[in-house]
Design a protein around this motif. Structure first.
Motif, short mmCIF file in Angstrom:
data_model
loop_
_atom_site.label_atom_id
_atom_site.label_comp_id
_atom_site.label_asym_id
_atom_site.label_seq_id
_atom_site.Cartn_x
_atom_site.Cartn_y
_atom_site.Cartn_z
N CYS A 91 31.52 43.70 42.52
CA CYS A 91 31.24 43.58 43.50
C CYS A 91 29.77 42.90 43.41
O CYS A 91 28.49 43.51 43.14
CB CYS A 91 31.27 44.38 44.39
SG CYS A 91 30.72 43.92 46.18
N GLU A 145 39.05 44.36 42.72
CA GLU A 145 40.70 44.76 42.11
C GLU A 145 41.12 43.44 42.75
O GLU A 145 40.99 42.51 43.94
CB GLU A 145 40.81 45.86 43.90
CG GLU A 145 40.11 46.69 43.01
CD GLU A 145 40.64 48.24 43.81
OE1 GLU A 145 41.74 47.83 44.62
OE2 GLU A 145 40.49 49.90 44.36
N ARG A 183 39.39 41.58 46.15
CA ARG A 183 38.52 41.90 47.32
C ARG A 183 37.95 43.75 46.43
O ARG A 183 38.30 44.54 45.86
CB ARG A 183 39.49 42.90 48.04
CG ARG A 183 38.57 43.40 49.62
CD ARG A 183 40.18 43.49 50.42
NE ARG A 183 39.78 44.22 51.47
CZ ARG A 183 38.90 45.59 52.30
NH1 ARG A 183 39.51 45.97 51.29
NH2 ARG A 183 38.66 46.00 52.86
N CYS A 184 36.38 43.80 47.27
CA CYS A 184 35.96 45.15 47.15
C CYS A 184 36.55 46.12 47.77
O CYS A 184 36.83 46.51 48.54
CB CYS A 184 34.50 44.61 47.28
SG CYS A 184 33.69 46.22 47.25
N PRO A 185 37.48 46.96 46.78
CA PRO A 185 38.05 48.58 47.64
C PRO A 185 36.60 49.59 48.26
O PRO A 185 36.90 50.49 49.26
CB PRO A 185 38.19 49.36 46.63
CG PRO A 185 37.27 49.20 45.46
CD PRO A 185 37.14 47.51 45.75
N LYS A 186 35.82 49.34 47.85
CA LYS A 186 34.45 50.14 48.67
C LYS A 186 33.75 49.53 49.75
O LYS A 186 33.74 49.59 51.28
CB LYS A 186 33.06 50.06 47.95
CG LYS A 186 32.12 50.88 48.28
CD LYS A 186 30.53 51.51 47.30
CE LYS A 186 30.07 51.92 48.02
NZ LYS A 186 28.37 52.12 46.68
N CYS A 187 33.35 47.85 50.10
CA CYS A 187 32.42 47.65 51.37
C CYS A 187 33.05 46.15 51.74
O CYS A 187 33.35 45.70 52.34
CB CYS A 187 31.40 46.58 50.32
SG CYS A 187 31.85 45.40 48.94
N GLY A 188 34.78 46.10 51.02
CA GLY A 188 35.05 45.01 51.38
C GLY A 188 35.29 43.90 50.72
O GLY A 188 35.81 42.55 51.87
N ARG A 189 33.80 42.68 50.56
CA ARG A 189 33.70 42.49 49.92
C ARG A 189 34.53 40.76 49.50
O ARG A 189 35.21 42.06 48.85
CB ARG A 189 32.40 41.82 49.25
CG ARG A 189 31.80 40.32 49.02
CD ARG A 189 31.17 40.42 48.02
NE ARG A 189 30.47 39.37 47.54
CZ ARG A 189 28.94 38.73 47.95
NH1 ARG A 189 28.57 39.13 49.47
NH2 ARG A 189 28.42 37.71 47.82
N GLU A 190 35.32 39.86 49.58
CA GLU A 190 35.96 39.14 49.20
C GLU A 190 35.39 38.54 48.16
O GLU A 190 34.66 37.58 48.22
CB GLU A 190 37.08 38.61 49.73
CG GLU A 190 37.84 39.34 50.98
CD GLU A 190 38.51 38.77 51.27
OE1 GLU A 190 38.79 37.47 51.84
OE2 GLU A 190 39.40 39.10 52.31
N MET A 247 43.87 40.85 44.48
CA MET A 247 44.42 40.90 45.76
C MET A 247 46.04 39.62 45.78
O MET A 247 46.24 39.69 45.98
CB MET A 247 43.94 40.23 47.25
CG MET A 247 42.64 41.39 47.55
SD MET A 247 42.11 40.85 49.75
CE MET A 247 41.56 38.80 49.24
#
Length: 267
Positions: A102, A110, A118-125, A112
């Motif tokens: 990220c 991870e 997508r970042c599983p921690k902050c949701g950034r794509e 999608m």
């Protein structure tokens, strides 16, 4: 089930050699090179109604009957649709290698979809990003402006080009690049065509324009030579695969077969 296998070693594409020194993209149930453990194998849609898979390899010496070829050179040996698909595969591999973490918090991303993470921690794509570049053919009477950039790999002349900056339109980018690189002004700016340019992740947008004013003064940091040329005294020009060549070829065709001027007649 058979798949087309687009396998890259850096920017080199693995091709199968066939009779009469021709080449084709491998199409088989299994890849001709075993992927290393942990290698991501990408599904990149269909080609000729056959599934496409792509991955990167560190193999330098493929088995007999196969060889690596620069992606750019493959344009001269593959059907256009196969070359374009190879470019997309190379861009996806390049994007995947450059987006493992990220950009905001450093967490491993991870997947999608095949073209998003997508970042599983902050949701950034993260999605594949294109660098947009403009390129323009400038006409003056029966002449065309050609320039030689210092970063050209070969001794040929091309067209004024550059990347679009944040906050500007394509048209503004063309006008800015022309002014920065040549100190000329232009008019009659018209869209010509666009072209994927996977070296590694660019989109070229081509334009034509007419000379409006000024004297050519080259930007020395980027250009080494340049000037006005007629169709009968052209220097070495870019190879067929580039949109620069398509623009120049179209201009040559117009010079050889100019559109007749139609005069209105009264009745």
């Amino acid at each position: 089930m058979k798949h087309y296998w687009f396998i890259f070693q850096g920017d080199m594409l693995l091709l199968e050699t066939t009779a009469h020194d021709t080449y084709r993209v491998p199409c088989a149930d299994m890849p001709p090179v075993d992927p290393s453990p942990g290698t991501t194998i990408h599904d990149i849609g269909l080609l000729d109604d056959i599934g496409v898979k792509a991955f990167a390899t560190t193999t330098h010496e493929p088995q007999p009957g196969f060889e690596f070829m620069p992606l750019r050179a493959s344009y001269n040996h593959l059907p256009l649709a196969h070359y374009l698909k190879a470019g997309k595969c190379r861009e996806i591999i390049h994007w995947d290698n450059g987006t493992r973490y990220c950009g905001a918090c450093g967490t491993p991303l991870e997947p999608m979809t095949e073209i998003s993470k997508r970042c599983p921690k902050c949701g950034r794509e993260a999605w594949p990003q294109l660098n947009i570049a403009v390129i323009v053919l400038i006409r003056k009477a029966d002449e065309v402006l050609l320039v030689q950039a210092k970063n050209f790999r070969r001794n040929y002349f091309g067209l004024v080009a550059g990347f679009v900056e944040t906050g500007e339109t394509l048209e503004q980018a063309v006008q800015r690049e022309v002014m920065e690189e040549t100190r000329l002004t232009i008019t009659n700016l018209k869209y010509f065509a666009s072209q994927p340019w996977p070296y590694p992740c660019n989109l070229m947008v081509g334009f034509t324009a007419d000379y409006a004013g000024g004297e050519v003064a080259l930007q020395s940091e980027e250009l080494s030579k340049g000037g006005w040329f007629t169709k009968d005294n052209l220097p070495q020009i870019p190879e067929k695969l580039s949109i620069a060549r398509k623009l120049i070829d179209s201009w040559i065709e117009q010079q050889q077969h100019p559109t007749p001027i139609r005069h209105e007649t009264g009745h």
